[in-house]
Design a protein around this motif. Structure first.
Motif, short mmCIF file in Angstrom:
data_model
loop_
_atom_site.label_atom_id
_atom_site.label_comp_id
_atom_site.label_asym_id
_atom_site.label_seq_id
_atom_site.Cartn_x
_atom_site.Cartn_y
_atom_site.Cartn_z
N ASP A 47 4.96 -14.76 26.48
CA ASP A 47 4.52 -16.15 26.27
C ASP A 47 3.04 -16.37 26.52
O ASP A 47 2.55 -17.48 26.37
N LEU A 48 2.32 -15.34 26.91
CA LEU A 48 0.88 -15.46 27.18
C LEU A 48 0.11 -14.90 26.00
O LEU A 48 0.32 -13.76 25.59
N HIS A 49 -0.79 -15.69 25.43
CA HIS A 49 -1.46 -15.24 24.22
C HIS A 49 -2.63 -14.29 24.48
O HIS A 49 -3.04 -13.59 23.58
N ARG A 50 -3.18 -14.20 25.69
CA ARG A 50 -4.29 -13.28 25.95
C ARG A 50 -3.89 -12.06 26.76
O ARG A 50 -4.72 -11.22 27.07
N ARG A 51 -2.63 -11.97 27.14
CA ARG A 51 -2.14 -10.82 27.92
C ARG A 51 -0.98 -10.17 27.18
O ARG A 51 -0.24 -10.83 26.46
N ALA A 52 -0.83 -8.88 27.40
CA ALA A 52 0.29 -8.14 26.80
C ALA A 52 0.68 -7.01 27.74
O ALA A 52 -0.16 -6.45 28.44
N SER A 53 1.94 -6.71 27.72
CA SER A 53 2.46 -5.56 28.44
C SER A 53 3.20 -4.70 27.42
O SER A 53 4.16 -5.15 26.81
N LEU A 54 2.69 -3.48 27.23
CA LEU A 54 3.28 -2.56 26.27
C LEU A 54 3.89 -1.38 27.01
O LEU A 54 3.35 -0.94 28.03
N GLY A 55 4.99 -0.87 26.48
CA GLY A 55 5.63 0.29 27.07
C GLY A 55 5.82 1.39 26.05
O GLY A 55 6.08 1.12 24.87
N VAL A 56 5.69 2.62 26.50
CA VAL A 56 5.93 3.80 25.67
C VAL A 56 6.86 4.71 26.45
O VAL A 56 6.67 4.93 27.65
N SER A 57 7.88 5.23 25.78
CA SER A 57 8.79 6.15 26.45
C SER A 57 9.07 7.35 25.56
O SER A 57 9.02 7.25 24.33
N THR A 58 9.36 8.48 26.20
CA THR A 58 9.63 9.70 25.46
C THR A 58 10.57 10.59 26.25
O THR A 58 10.70 10.44 27.47
N VAL A 59 11.22 11.48 25.56
CA VAL A 59 12.14 12.45 26.15
C VAL A 59 11.73 13.82 25.66
O VAL A 59 11.39 13.99 24.48
N GLY A 60 11.75 14.82 26.55
CA GLY A 60 11.38 16.16 26.14
C GLY A 60 12.08 17.22 26.97
O GLY A 60 12.68 16.93 28.01
N ALA A 61 11.96 18.44 26.51
CA ALA A 61 12.61 19.56 27.18
C ALA A 61 11.90 19.98 28.46
O ALA A 61 12.53 20.52 29.36
N ASP A 62 10.58 19.73 28.51
CA ASP A 62 9.86 20.11 29.73
C ASP A 62 8.89 19.01 30.14
O ASP A 62 8.42 18.23 29.31
N ALA A 63 8.57 18.98 31.42
CA ALA A 63 7.73 17.92 31.98
C ALA A 63 6.32 17.95 31.41
O ALA A 63 5.71 16.89 31.20
N ALA A 64 5.79 19.12 31.14
CA ALA A 64 4.42 19.22 30.62
C ALA A 64 4.29 18.53 29.27
O ALA A 64 3.30 17.82 29.03
N HIS A 65 5.26 18.71 28.40
CA HIS A 65 5.22 18.04 27.09
C HIS A 65 5.28 16.53 27.25
O HIS A 65 4.53 15.80 26.59
N VAL A 66 6.15 16.04 28.11
CA VAL A 66 6.28 14.60 28.34
C VAL A 66 4.97 14.04 28.88
O VAL A 66 4.49 13.00 28.42
N ARG A 67 4.35 14.72 29.84
CA ARG A 67 3.06 14.28 30.38
C ARG A 67 1.99 14.25 29.30
O ARG A 67 1.17 13.32 29.25
N ASP A 68 1.97 15.25 28.42
CA ASP A 68 0.99 15.28 27.33
C ASP A 68 1.15 14.08 26.40
O ASP A 68 0.15 13.47 25.99
N VAL A 69 2.38 13.73 26.07
CA VAL A 69 2.63 12.57 25.21
C VAL A 69 2.14 11.29 25.89
O VAL A 69 1.47 10.46 25.27
N LEU A 70 2.42 11.13 27.18
CA LEU A 70 2.00 9.94 27.91
C LEU A 70 0.48 9.89 28.04
O LEU A 70 -0.13 8.82 27.90
N ASP A 71 -0.16 11.03 28.27
CA ASP A 71 -1.63 11.08 28.33
C ASP A 71 -2.24 10.69 26.99
O ASP A 71 -3.22 9.94 26.93
N ARG A 72 -1.65 11.17 25.90
CA ARG A 72 -2.15 10.83 24.56
C ARG A 72 -2.02 9.33 24.31
O ARG A 72 -2.93 8.69 23.78
#
Length: 97
Positions: A47-72
């Motif tokens: 409901d706020l026009h100048r603020r936003a909260s965005l989320g990104v989620s992913t699933v992977g076989a290993d933690a390093a890949h998941v961290r890379d996606v989140l870093d990207r």
């Protein structure tokens, strides 16, 4: 299996209505989904026009890949000139946790 998520708290630039907010947020979400191959959505501050909260989620076989996606994802959001990245929160969990 590893599950990772990141949440972005954003301040939008010259936005004066919720309609203008959508016109800024939609391309960001589409870019995140396309370039990270992860799920992306607006998750708060609806409901706020100048603020936003965005989320990104992913699933992977290993933690390093998941961290890379989140870093990207974080780099993609931080590089956008029309928004200010105020903060991020992350989570990483194994399916056996």
């Amino acid at each position: 299996m590893w599950i990772g998520w990141i949440e972005f708290d954003l301040l939008l630039g010259d936005v004066h209505s919720l309609k203008e907010k959508r016109s800024v947020i939609r391309p960001i979400l589409a870019d995140l989904s396309r370039r990270t191959e992860a799920a992306a959505a607006e998750v708060g501050a609806h409901d706020l026009h100048r603020r936003a909260s965005l989320g990104v989620s992913t699933v992977g076989a290993d933690a390093a890949h998941v961290r890379d996606v989140l870093d990207r994802a974080e780099r993609l959001v931080a590089e956008r000139p029309e928004i200010t990245l105020l903060s991020t929160r992350r989570g990483l969990a194994a399916s056996d946790d």
